[in-house]
Scaffold this motif. Sequence first.
Motif, mmCIF file in Angstrom:
data_model
loop_
_atom_site.group_PDB
_atom_site.id
_atom_site.type_symbol
_atom_site.label_atom_id
_atom_site.label_comp_id
_atom_site.label_asym_id
_atom_site.label_seq_id
_atom_site.Cartn_x
_atom_site.Cartn_y
_atom_site.Cartn_z
ATOM 1 N N ASP A 158 0.547 -1.622 -0.014
ATOM 2 C CA ASP A 158 -0.095 0.236 0.066
ATOM 3 C C ASP A 158 1.163 0.893 0.089
ATOM 4 O O ASP A 158 0.100 2.200 0.020
ATOM 5 C CB ASP A 158 -0.994 0.169 1.471
ATOM 6 C CG ASP A 158 -1.778 -1.125 0.912
ATOM 7 O OD1 ASP A 158 -2.115 -1.702 0.455
ATOM 8 O OD2 ASP A 158 -2.030 -1.656 2.435
ATOM 9 N N HIS A 159 1.735 1.408 0.167
ATOM 10 C CA HIS A 159 2.992 2.365 -0.605
ATOM 11 C C HIS A 159 3.934 2.404 -1.279
ATOM 12 O O HIS A 159 5.287 2.799 -1.312
ATOM 13 C CB HIS A 159 3.694 2.168 0.847
ATOM 14 C CG HIS A 159 2.732 2.162 2.638
ATOM 15 N ND1 HIS A 159 2.297 3.221 2.817
ATOM 16 C CD2 HIS A 159 2.472 0.877 2.939
ATOM 17 C CE1 HIS A 159 1.625 2.865 4.217
ATOM 18 N NE2 HIS A 159 1.806 1.482 4.532
ATOM 19 N N ASP A 176 4.549 3.915 -3.900
ATOM 20 C CA ASP A 176 4.681 4.811 -4.687
ATOM 21 C C ASP A 176 5.889 5.269 -3.810
ATOM 22 O O ASP A 176 6.752 5.943 -4.043
ATOM 23 C CB ASP A 176 3.818 6.113 -4.708
ATOM 24 C CG ASP A 176 2.867 5.639 -6.326
ATOM 25 O OD1 ASP A 176 3.336 5.091 -6.891
ATOM 26 O OD2 ASP A 176 1.870 5.707 -6.771
ATOM 27 N N GLN A 177 5.865 5.689 -2.625
ATOM 28 C CA GLN A 177 6.671 6.188 -1.562
ATOM 29 C C GLN A 177 7.775 5.298 -1.609
ATOM 30 O O GLN A 177 9.027 5.830 -1.906
ATOM 31 C CB GLN A 177 6.009 6.252 0.305
ATOM 32 C CG GLN A 177 7.174 6.979 1.079
ATOM 33 C CD GLN A 177 7.094 6.799 2.272
ATOM 34 O OE1 GLN A 177 5.439 6.081 2.190
ATOM 35 N NE2 GLN A 177 7.160 7.627 2.987
ATOM 36 N N ALA A 178 7.777 4.009 -1.946
ATOM 37 C CA ALA A 178 9.109 3.411 -1.419
ATOM 38 C C ALA A 178 9.662 3.420 -2.842
ATOM 39 O O ALA A 178 11.058 2.633 -2.738
ATOM 40 C CB ALA A 178 8.394 1.165 -2.125
ATOM 41 N N ILE A 179 9.317 3.648 -4.069
ATOM 42 C CA ILE A 179 9.820 4.036 -5.159
ATOM 43 C C ILE A 179 10.299 4.811 -4.763
ATOM 44 O O ILE A 179 11.774 5.459 -5.476
ATOM 45 C CB ILE A 179 9.130 3.728 -6.387
ATOM 46 C CG1 ILE A 179 8.663 2.407 -6.739
ATOM 47 C CG2 ILE A 179 9.562 4.639 -7.469
ATOM 48 C CD1 ILE A 179 7.526 2.562 -7.855
ATOM 49 N N ALA A 180 10.178 6.281 -4.864
ATOM 50 C CA ALA A 180 10.186 7.259 -4.520
ATOM 51 C C ALA A 180 11.239 7.802 -3.463
ATOM 52 O O ALA A 180 12.365 9.017 -3.539
ATOM 53 C CB ALA A 180 8.954 8.554 -4.290
ATOM 54 N N GLU A 181 11.538 7.218 -2.248
ATOM 55 C CA GLU A 181 11.997 7.468 -1.217
ATOM 56 C C GLU A 181 12.364 6.356 -0.216
ATOM 57 O O GLU A 181 13.865 6.343 -0.158
ATOM 58 C CB GLU A 181 10.917 8.258 0.138
ATOM 59 C CG GLU A 181 11.682 8.881 1.149
ATOM 60 C CD GLU A 181 10.503 9.742 1.480
ATOM 61 O OE1 GLU A 181 11.340 10.113 2.766
ATOM 62 O OE2 GLU A 181 9.926 10.047 1.359
ATOM 63 N N THR A 182 12.269 4.991 0.008
ATOM 64 C CA THR A 182 12.991 4.223 0.516
ATOM 65 C C THR A 182 13.921 3.282 -0.721
ATOM 66 O O THR A 182 14.997 3.616 0.460
ATOM 67 C CB THR A 182 11.767 2.862 1.053
ATOM 68 O OG1 THR A 182 10.339 3.566 0.469
ATOM 69 C CG2 THR A 182 12.622 2.110 1.720
ATOM 70 N N VAL A 183 13.288 2.952 -1.727
ATOM 71 C CA VAL A 183 14.969 2.657 -2.254
ATOM 72 C C VAL A 183 15.924 3.169 -2.751
ATOM 73 O O VAL A 183 17.062 2.804 -2.303
ATOM 74 C CB VAL A 183 13.975 1.613 -3.808
ATOM 75 C CG1 VAL A 183 15.136 1.404 -4.524
ATOM 76 C CG2 VAL A 183 13.293 0.323 -4.057
ATOM 77 N N PRO A 184 15.535 4.542 -3.199
ATOM 78 C CA PRO A 184 17.075 5.470 -3.081
ATOM 79 C C PRO A 184 17.834 5.971 -1.994
ATOM 80 O O PRO A 184 18.632 5.729 -2.122
ATOM 81 C CB PRO A 184 16.158 6.881 -4.156
ATOM 82 C CG PRO A 184 14.550 6.384 -4.183
ATOM 83 C CD PRO A 184 14.246 5.283 -3.255
#
Length: 306
Positions: free
Chosen positions: A125-126, A128-136
């Motif tokens: 459920d997250h 977009d945030q995982a792609i934009a913030e967590t992985v980077p």
Amino acid sequence: MISGASRPALPRWGLGCAPIGDLYETVDPTVAINAVHTALALGSNLLDTAPKYGNGLSERRLGQALASVDRREYWLSTKVGWGIAGDRAPIPAFSEGGVMRSLEGSMRRLGVDRFDIVHVHDPDDHIDQAIAETVPTLLRLRDEGVVGAVGAGMNSDRFLAELVRRTDLDCVLIAGRYTLLEQGALSDLLPLCAERGVEVIAAGIFNSGLLADPRPGAPYNYRPVPDEVLQRALRLKEICGRHNVPLRAAALQFPLSHPAVNTVLVGAAGPMEVADNVAMAKVPLPAVLWSDLREAGLIDPRVPLP
């Protein structure tokens, strides 16, 4: 890819450490520690944990077990994305700050200063945030040497495939979706990982325990198994029995038949369970078993057979 000049390829076998965090039942701490030592002694030296497993209990017990073990003797993976706070349910923590706090806590509980792999944990459920913030954030930590490789661990092959397409992951951990019981990851995720050089760790290979002991009420996806799924598991057991093969042996060895799968991760709560899993991984399997399972419509016709 993970492997390179500094480290060999991922081990073929690993220990899933959720059970030593009291996932299904209360585990004696000494038994939990002995499970880890037995796994290492028998060659299952990828050790996978997460803060979410027992609100940090799995990491604490794993850290106790590893205190006397040479750091070069094992691969260590943990996960980020869910914060823990006492006895309360885990809370989403996919931000950069959440990642940093999570890793600091994991380092403290495990007694280490680096990780071989860190996975983004269940960001269903997250995304977009995982792609934009967590992985980077994890990729930056990889560049700094704190993290050896960046992955994502999920039950959803669809969301994992999206992460592979949109980020620079080194590996994925797919739980329960490439097993003898079901092969959903075959359609998209596994071919995509093979194309992009993303290493695959297959976990949940007993589908929460169903393939270890198919019976009414057995766990499947962490809930009691529906009857139609149980009947499929019993059919698998029946055909394995015709060839004098334990169902556990076929379930353990099946995922490695796919060239994209590097490692099979098997959970265990005690040393006897670890030893049994290792023994099952060595049981000779006749080629006709796989063709019989395919002819019975129990495995996808596209599955690469050993």
